[in-house]
Design an enzyme around this catalytic site. Sequence first.
Site, PDB file in Angstrom:
ATOM      1  N   CYS A   2       0.831  -1.201   0.000  1.00 24.45           N
ATOM      2  CA  CYS A   2       0.000   0.000   0.000  1.00 24.45           C
ATOM      3  C   CYS A   2       0.875   1.264   0.000  1.00 24.45           C
ATOM      4  O   CYS A   2       1.858   1.349   0.734  1.00 24.45           O
ATOM      5  CB  CYS A   2      -0.943   0.098   1.188  1.00 24.45           C
ATOM      6  SG  CYS A   2      -2.068  -1.281   1.307  1.00 24.45           S
ATOM      7  N   ARG A  31       4.117  -0.338  -4.578  1.00 25.94           N
ATOM      8  CA  ARG A  31       3.810  -0.805  -3.229  1.00 25.94           C
ATOM      9  C   ARG A  31       2.521  -1.626  -3.163  1.00 25.94           C
ATOM     10  O   ARG A  31       2.184  -2.207  -2.136  1.00 25.94           O
ATOM     11  CB  ARG A  31       3.668   0.389  -2.282  1.00 25.94           C
ATOM     12  CG  ARG A  31       4.902   1.247  -2.204  1.00 25.94           C
ATOM     13  CD  ARG A  31       4.675   2.385  -1.251  1.00 25.94           C
ATOM     14  NE  ARG A  31       4.556   1.908   0.116  1.00 25.94           N
ATOM     15  CZ  ARG A  31       5.566   1.691   0.934  1.00 25.94           C
ATOM     16  NH1 ARG A  31       6.792   1.910   0.524  1.00 25.94           N
ATOM     17  NH2 ARG A  31       5.376   1.262   2.162  1.00 25.94           N
ATOM     18  N   TRP A  87      -2.521  -2.962  -1.633  1.00 31.13           N
ATOM     19  CA  TRP A  87      -2.123  -4.377  -1.675  1.00 31.13           C
ATOM     20  C   TRP A  87      -2.974  -5.024  -0.597  1.00 31.13           C
ATOM     21  O   TRP A  87      -2.775  -4.790   0.594  1.00 31.13           O
ATOM     22  CB  TRP A  87      -0.633  -4.519  -1.376  1.00 31.13           C
ATOM     23  CG  TRP A  87      -0.105  -5.907  -1.501  1.00 31.13           C
ATOM     24  CD1 TRP A  87       0.308  -6.531  -2.642  1.00 31.13           C
ATOM     25  CD2 TRP A  87       0.099  -6.852  -0.440  1.00 31.13           C
ATOM     26  NE1 TRP A  87       0.751  -7.800  -2.353  1.00 31.13           N
ATOM     27  CE2 TRP A  87       0.632  -8.029  -1.013  1.00 31.13           C
ATOM     28  CE3 TRP A  87      -0.123  -6.828   0.940  1.00 31.13           C
ATOM     29  CZ2 TRP A  87       0.950  -9.157  -0.259  1.00 31.13           C
ATOM     30  CZ3 TRP A  87       0.193  -7.953   1.691  1.00 31.13           C
ATOM     31  CH2 TRP A  87       0.719  -9.104   1.083  1.00 31.13           C
ATOM     32  N   ASN A 113      -1.991   2.087   5.450  1.00 31.53           N
ATOM     33  CA  ASN A 113      -1.076   1.015   5.062  1.00 31.53           C
ATOM     34  C   ASN A 113      -0.717   0.286   6.347  1.00 31.53           C
ATOM     35  O   ASN A 113      -0.220   0.912   7.285  1.00 31.53           O
ATOM     36  CB  ASN A 113       0.168   1.655   4.420  1.00 31.53           C
ATOM     37  CG  ASN A 113       1.303   0.673   4.217  1.00 31.53           C
ATOM     38  OD1 ASN A 113       1.069  -0.527   4.079  1.00 31.53           O
ATOM     39  ND2 ASN A 113       2.517   1.167   4.182  1.00 31.53           N
ATOM     40  N   GLY A 114      -1.000  -1.016   6.416  1.00 37.43           N
ATOM     41  CA  GLY A 114      -0.667  -1.760   7.632  1.00 37.43           C
ATOM     42  C   GLY A 114      -1.806  -2.688   8.017  1.00 37.43           C
ATOM     43  O   GLY A 114      -2.645  -3.035   7.183  1.00 37.43           O
ATOM     44  N   GLU A 503      19.099 -16.810  -6.640  1.00 33.96           N
ATOM     45  CA  GLU A 503      18.560 -15.537  -7.123  1.00 33.96           C
ATOM     46  C   GLU A 503      17.993 -15.685  -8.542  1.00 33.96           C
ATOM     47  O   GLU A 503      16.936 -15.130  -8.854  1.00 33.96           O
ATOM     48  CB  GLU A 503      19.665 -14.465  -7.071  1.00 33.96           C
ATOM     49  CG  GLU A 503      19.300 -13.104  -7.620  1.00 33.96           C
ATOM     50  CD  GLU A 503      18.117 -12.435  -6.933  1.00 33.96           C
ATOM     51  OE1 GLU A 503      17.648 -12.928  -5.903  1.00 33.96           O
ATOM     52  OE2 GLU A 503      17.644 -11.423  -7.474  1.00 33.96           O
ATOM     53  N   LYS A 507      14.138 -14.844  -9.403  1.00 34.82           N
ATOM     54  CA  LYS A 507      13.794 -13.837 -10.403  1.00 34.82           C
ATOM     55  C   LYS A 507      12.831 -14.422 -11.431  1.00 34.82           C
ATOM     56  O   LYS A 507      11.832 -13.818 -11.794  1.00 34.82           O
ATOM     57  CB  LYS A 507      15.087 -13.386 -11.081  1.00 34.82           C
ATOM     58  CG  LYS A 507      15.362 -12.011 -11.391  1.00 34.82           C
ATOM     59  CD  LYS A 507      15.462 -10.937 -10.359  1.00 34.82           C
ATOM     60  CE  LYS A 507      14.648 -11.018  -9.133  1.00 34.82           C
ATOM     61  NZ  LYS A 507      15.156 -10.306  -7.981  1.00 34.82           N
ATOM     62  N   GLU A 510       9.249 -15.199  -9.877  1.00 34.65           N
ATOM     63  CA  GLU A 510       8.411 -14.079  -9.446  1.00 34.65           C
ATOM     64  C   GLU A 510       7.846 -13.274 -10.606  1.00 34.65           C
ATOM     65  O   GLU A 510       6.773 -12.704 -10.470  1.00 34.65           O
ATOM     66  CB  GLU A 510       9.108 -13.186  -8.421  1.00 34.65           C
ATOM     67  CG  GLU A 510      10.242 -12.356  -8.930  1.00 34.65           C
ATOM     68  CD  GLU A 510      10.906 -11.534  -7.836  1.00 34.65           C
ATOM     69  OE1 GLU A 510      10.270 -11.182  -6.848  1.00 34.65           O
ATOM     70  OE2 GLU A 510      12.101 -11.241  -7.998  1.00 34.65           O
ATOM     71  N   HIS A 526      21.543 -35.371  -4.518  1.00 36.76           N
ATOM     72  CA  HIS A 526      20.892 -35.812  -3.280  1.00 36.76           C
ATOM     73  C   HIS A 526      19.368 -35.678  -3.354  1.00 36.76           C
ATOM     74  O   HIS A 526      18.704 -35.668  -2.320  1.00 36.76           O
ATOM     75  CB  HIS A 526      21.425 -35.017  -2.084  1.00 36.76           C
ATOM     76  CG  HIS A 526      22.882 -35.238  -1.843  1.00 36.76           C
ATOM     77  ND1 HIS A 526      23.397 -36.429  -1.400  1.00 36.76           N
ATOM     78  CD2 HIS A 526      23.951 -34.424  -2.041  1.00 36.76           C
ATOM     79  CE1 HIS A 526      24.716 -36.337  -1.304  1.00 36.76           C
ATOM     80  NE2 HIS A 526      25.080 -35.125  -1.704  1.00 36.76           N
ATOM     81  N   LYS A 623       6.422  -4.400  -3.676  1.00 34.02           N
ATOM     82  CA  LYS A 623       7.876  -4.296  -3.516  1.00 34.02           C
ATOM     83  C   LYS A 623       8.320  -4.215  -2.059  1.00 34.02           C
ATOM     84  O   LYS A 623       9.212  -4.917  -1.651  1.00 34.02           O
ATOM     85  CB  LYS A 623       8.380  -3.082  -4.287  1.00 34.02           C
ATOM     86  CG  LYS A 623       9.886  -3.067  -4.346  1.00 34.02           C
ATOM     87  CD  LYS A 623      10.385  -2.224  -5.452  1.00 34.02           C
ATOM     88  CE  LYS A 623      11.887  -2.264  -5.513  1.00 34.02           C
ATOM     89  NZ  LYS A 623      12.394  -3.557  -5.983  1.00 34.02           N
TER      90      LYS A 623
HETATM   91  C1  F6R Z   1      12.700  -9.953  -5.139  1.00 29.47           C
HETATM   92  C2  F6R Z   1      12.494  -8.893  -4.174  1.00 29.47           C
HETATM   93  C3  F6R Z   1      12.222  -9.276  -2.757  1.00 29.47           C
HETATM   94  C4  F6R Z   1      12.990  -8.345  -1.812  1.00 29.47           C
HETATM   95  C5  F6R Z   1      12.609  -8.625  -0.356  1.00 29.47           C
HETATM   96  C6  F6R Z   1      13.384  -7.752   0.597  1.00 29.47           C
HETATM   97  O1  F6R Z   1      12.944  -9.454  -6.409  1.00 29.47           O
HETATM   98  O2  F6R Z   1      12.539  -7.750  -4.491  1.00 29.47           O
HETATM   99  O3  F6R Z   1      12.553 -10.607  -2.516  1.00 29.47           O
HETATM  100  O4  F6R Z   1      14.349  -8.532  -2.011  1.00 29.47           O
HETATM  101  O5  F6R Z   1      11.239  -8.410  -0.181  1.00 29.47           O
HETATM  102  O6  F6R Z   1      13.167  -6.396   0.341  1.00 29.47           O
HETATM  103  P1  F6R Z   1      14.159  -5.302   0.873  1.00 29.47           P
HETATM  104  O7  F6R Z   1      15.469  -5.508   0.198  1.00 29.47           O
HETATM  105  O8  F6R Z   1      13.534  -3.995   0.521  1.00 29.47           O
HETATM  106  O9  F6R Z   1      14.277  -5.519   2.351  1.00 29.47           O
END
Ligand code: F6R
Length: 628
Positions: A2, A31, A87, A113-114, A503, A507, A510, A526, A623
Amino acid sequence: MCGIVGAWLNQGGAEDIADVLIEGLRTLEYRGYDSSGIGVLRTDIGSSSSAENVKVARRQGRLENLEEVLKDGSLKGANVGVGHTRWATHGEPSDENAHPHTDGSNHIALVHNGIIENYLELRRELEADGVVFASETDTEVLTHLVGREYAKSGDLGGSLRASLRRVKGYYAVSVVGNMNGATELACARQGPPLCVATLENGAMLASDVLAVLPHTREVTYLVDGDLAILKPGEVVIETIAGEAGESVEREVTVIDWDTEAAGKSGYEHFMLKEIFEQSEVLGRAIHDRLLPTVGDVAFEGDGWTDPELNGIGRVQILACGTALHAGIVARYLIEGLARIPVEVDYASEYRYCDPVVSPGTLAVAISQSGETADTLAAMRLAQELGAQAMAICNVQGSTLTRDCGRTILTHAGPEIGVASTKAFTAQLIAAYLFALRLGRARGTIDETEGRKMIEELRHLRPKLEGLLTTDYSDHIRKIAKRHLDAKGFLFLGRGVNYPIALEGALKLKEISYVHAEGYAAGEMKHGPIALIEPALTTLVINTKGRVSDKVRSAIEQVKARKGPVIALGSDPLSAELGDDVIDVPTSSEWLSPILNVVPLQLFSYHFADLKGCDIDKPRNLAKSVTVE
Ligand code: F6R
């Protein structure tokens, strides 16, 4: 999680508040993007009085849907208001559940937001009092609490304070109201971020400085427990606690990001733009930090002294998601170069494993946003248990940087794409620099070795630039196309590139919603080897170096079972084995993750693009994860 924005501009200016709020929401859409809305009203010229109630427009779906509704001009001509991009936590995405919520009489409009944890009992109390709810949200409960107080007192700030003192949970909240002809705009914070700013002709608040940057670079971050009252040219900050609230002073932070950096600069997606920015990020991350003559590095601000670094007996890394993967790379770097034991934990698990913090522990939180609730909570616990704290963070002034004090800023610039790319590379660079600094202070790296490491870092930029070309990107797109029908992906890496396999898989899943798993190459035999078949693609990262022979044997094992292999890295023999090959220039093994991750980001990007996915706004994600 949010985004909220609020603004009050003096009447008579050129800007319409609905446009200002929409422009702000556009920068906050990362957000949350399942619905949005604004609530506005107009005051008399140059005063805080108004004959109007708040007018609200809300829509399920992307911001464009709200903009479509606003085309009828019904919210034009106002000069104060609040906006929200959602969100969903309580109640599915819908017009009814979208914010702002009103008190029924439209004296107030509130955005949040929360999470209000005790919303059910409060809802029952309000219903018993005759309140009829129009949504399933916890936010509407807070709205009616505030509305009820406001109707009695006509003091919006006081009503917000009184209502918040009844609420359990965490919030960034903003409310605009008009009662008996007087208008007020207020906001408060307990948990999620909120900043406020005084403008020449107005005042603003937002979840992220990005929304405020087009108007001013000088912002004040609220801290937990703050409540702010905004008027044109004036922001007063008080505490939520106490009957009348105590006035508090908060420092003004000057943001040095340029507003251009928050745009797409002609790229189709923020993610692609941010991938292509990575060589500049490298430049910024090492700028003024290298001391080539003595083979060391220096961090700006509150730097570490050698005796302090020598006193560190153990490092505890705390992070989530992509930042956690950077933390695992940091573990290899710090253990390998500075010989200090390192533990890496999911910040979301740390509090639940009853952690032991031995004397001399340095807790390092890694976070792009500096606002991730799990990371903040884990770090606070580590500090309570006696650890020293340090942040590796991209957002100066964020909660994490303020909680930790000592911070290595990653200087990636604003990252808008939900899938983190440039912030990750910047975290890797910060980890490399910190490991070098630690190693030099503790004598595990001598001056000659330190100089060599700096030289290698300086040579990295042209290599990175070589990967950020249209030809290279097109080559990867062709490979992505060939594997578009794969039923899943296995990403393998070993040593310092094992986290890069994690990673790469994160990527891909997601943004393209395809199942992908990252594994340490040596672990394949394994268990995951059972997955190998022609429909499952294995992407193997193999850098020429200590473990390349071992990783190559994993390729052989996949091929023996007719699994298609994409060989990525600088190991020429792996390239001979791969069905598809993504070459990466050679570098020191310690720096190879920074190069190897770039083609993986491009692979995910092209794969998702070819599948027609919404790359910058992947489904179900947001994000900055400010809920636990
Ligand atoms: C993946 C991604 C998330 C963030 C995670 C931590 O692409 O962006 O996995 O890395 O939510 O976020 P921060 O770095 O803002 O603490």
